[in-house]
Structure formats: C-alpha cells, structure tokens
Write a protein that holds these residues in place. Structure first.
Motif, mmCIF file in Angstrom:
data_model
loop_
_atom_site.group_PDB
_atom_site.id
_atom_site.type_symbol
_atom_site.label_atom_id
_atom_site.label_comp_id
_atom_site.label_asym_id
_atom_site.label_seq_id
_atom_site.Cartn_x
_atom_site.Cartn_y
_atom_site.Cartn_z
ATOM 1 N N ALA A 1 -4.189 0.794 -2.215
ATOM 2 C CA ALA A 1 -3.490 -0.483 -2.294
ATOM 3 C C ALA A 1 -2.898 -0.599 -3.690
ATOM 4 O O ALA A 1 -3.607 -0.454 -4.679
ATOM 5 C CB ALA A 1 -4.455 -1.626 -2.025
ATOM 6 N N TRP A 2 -1.593 -0.850 -3.782
ATOM 7 C CA TRP A 2 -0.927 -0.963 -5.077
ATOM 8 C C TRP A 2 -0.990 -2.389 -5.606
ATOM 9 O O TRP A 2 -0.993 -2.592 -6.806
ATOM 10 C CB TRP A 2 0.522 -0.510 -4.966
ATOM 11 N N ALA A 3 -1.002 -3.365 -4.699
ATOM 12 C CA ALA A 3 -1.072 -4.767 -5.098
ATOM 13 C C ALA A 3 -1.476 -5.594 -3.890
ATOM 14 O O ALA A 3 -1.097 -5.269 -2.763
ATOM 15 C CB ALA A 3 0.280 -5.244 -5.630
ATOM 16 N N THR A 4 -2.255 -6.659 -4.130
ATOM 17 C CA THR A 4 -2.670 -7.541 -3.046
ATOM 18 C C THR A 4 -2.808 -8.973 -3.548
ATOM 19 O O THR A 4 -2.989 -9.198 -4.739
ATOM 20 C CB THR A 4 -4.036 -7.134 -2.443
ATOM 21 N N ALA B 1 -4.641 3.569 9.184
ATOM 22 C CA ALA B 1 -4.111 3.334 10.526
ATOM 23 C C ALA B 1 -2.634 2.948 10.481
ATOM 24 O O ALA B 1 -1.834 3.420 11.306
ATOM 25 C CB ALA B 1 -4.924 2.255 11.238
ATOM 26 N N LEU B 2 -2.247 2.103 9.515
ATOM 27 C CA LEU B 2 -0.836 1.746 9.369
ATOM 28 C C LEU B 2 0.001 2.970 9.034
ATOM 29 O O LEU B 2 1.067 3.192 9.604
ATOM 30 C CB LEU B 2 -0.652 0.673 8.297
ATOM 31 N N ALA B 3 -0.482 3.776 8.095
ATOM 32 C CA ALA B 3 0.238 4.998 7.724
ATOM 33 C C ALA B 3 0.385 5.925 8.924
ATOM 34 O O ALA B 3 1.449 6.528 9.131
ATOM 35 C CB ALA B 3 -0.486 5.700 6.578
ATOM 36 N N ASP B 4 -0.656 6.024 9.734
ATOM 37 C CA ASP B 4 -0.613 6.901 10.914
ATOM 38 C C ASP B 4 0.402 6.413 11.946
ATOM 39 O O ASP B 4 1.035 7.217 12.624
ATOM 40 C CB ASP B 4 -1.996 7.001 11.558
ATOM 41 N N ILE B 5 0.562 5.090 12.067
ATOM 42 C CA ILE B 5 1.559 4.555 12.998
ATOM 43 C C ILE B 5 2.954 5.018 12.580
ATOM 44 O O ILE B 5 3.758 5.435 13.412
ATOM 45 C CB ILE B 5 1.494 3.012 13.053
ATOM 46 N N VAL C 1 0.842 -1.192 0.000
ATOM 47 C CA VAL C 1 0.000 0.000 0.000
ATOM 48 C C VAL C 1 0.879 1.243 0.000
ATOM 49 O O VAL C 1 2.060 1.190 0.324
ATOM 50 C CB VAL C 1 -0.977 0.021 1.202
ATOM 51 N N SER C 2 0.285 2.359 -0.359
ATOM 52 C CA SER C 2 1.042 3.615 -0.388
ATOM 53 C C SER C 2 1.416 4.037 1.026
ATOM 54 O O SER C 2 0.715 3.714 1.985
ATOM 55 C CB SER C 2 0.214 4.721 -1.043
ATOM 56 N N ILE C 3 2.507 4.768 1.158
ATOM 57 C CA ILE C 3 2.972 5.227 2.467
ATOM 58 C C ILE C 3 1.946 6.159 3.112
ATOM 59 O O ILE C 3 1.873 6.263 4.336
ATOM 60 C CB ILE C 3 4.375 5.885 2.372
ATOM 61 N N ALA D 1 6.188 3.131 0.283
ATOM 62 C CA ALA D 1 5.208 2.053 0.402
ATOM 63 C C ALA D 1 5.244 1.408 1.790
ATOM 64 O O ALA D 1 6.198 1.571 2.543
ATOM 65 C CB ALA D 1 5.495 0.985 -0.657
ATOM 66 N N ILE D 2 4.172 0.677 2.062
ATOM 67 C CA ILE D 2 4.087 -0.162 3.251
ATOM 68 C C ILE D 2 3.845 -1.586 2.757
ATOM 69 O O ILE D 2 2.898 -1.840 2.007
ATOM 70 C CB ILE D 2 2.938 0.286 4.178
#
Length: 130
Positions: free
Chosen positions: A30-33, A46-50, A23-25, A99-100
């Motif tokens: 979502a770029w790929a899954t 939530a991940l980006a916020d962490i 996913v994007s930073i 990215a994440i």
C-alpha cells in the motif's frame, strides 16, 4: 506530490470519496491510505490478480470482492475499472500503469461523482507515466 497527498486532496478532498487507498499494481504494498481504511495483503493481491488475468474478472463478478474486510458485489468490471456495492456504500477501483486506486463512497455520496473522481485521478496518473 506524494501518494498520500493524492489520497488526501485529490480523492478524499473532493468530497465525493470518504476513504481511499493507492496500492502497487503488483498488489504487494500500500503506497497511501486513509486512516482506518486498510486493505489486507490478500485483498491487495486479489485486486492485482483481477487485472493480471481477465479470467479472474468472471470470478470477481460471481463471488464479489473484499475491500478493508467488507464484501462488495461487483456491479461492473472491465480491464481498467471495477465498480462494486455493499448496500448504499460503494467502491470504485481503477488501474493505472503502476498503481491501483481504491475510492470508497458513503451512503450520502453520489456513486457517479465518486466514480468520476477516481477515474480523473487515474487518467492524470496514466498521463504522467504512473
């Protein structure tokens, strides 16, 4: 290489990850899954916020994180990586410049191998500017 190819060959293709996402930073796309492994808009944000605010690391450690609808208990967290478990299942999440990476491992998989797989791809992407 496409983002989907990184998910399919570098992560899932390793045999150490059974589901993955990139996913994007910013946590806005979502770029790929892997098919069937969908992070909600709220989970990505939530991940980006962490990563954007270190104070959110303590909240994640206290409350856990949600990935594809499941709650995981955070075992370890730092400025780059998050390791979390749900019983014998687990996730390794790594931040690059843009990215994440989210790698999920199943019960029969070794958490350390899964972690190394995600970390190696993160190192590579950072090295090529992503």
């Amino acid at each position: 290489m496409s983002w989907q190819a990184y998910v399919d060959s570098s992560l899932v293709g390793s045999g150490h990850i059974d589901k993955a996402a990139i996913v994007s930073i910013a946590g806005d796309s979502a770029w790929a899954t892997t098919a069937g492994f969908t992070l909600s808009a709220g989970e990505m944000k939530a991940l980006a916020d962490i990563y954007a605010n270190p104070a959110n690391q303590q909240k994640a450690q206290a409350e856990g994180i949600y990935i594809a609808g499941d709650r995981y208990v955070v075992a370890q967290i730092d400025d780059r990586s998050i390791y979390a478990r749900k019983g014998r299942l687990g996730v390794c999440i790594c931040k690059t410049k843009q990215a994440i990476l989210v790698g999920h491992h199943g019960e029969a998989m070794v958490a350390g191998n899964s972690r190394q797989t995600v970390e190696v791809l993160a190192d590579y992407l950072i090295g090529v500017g992503y």
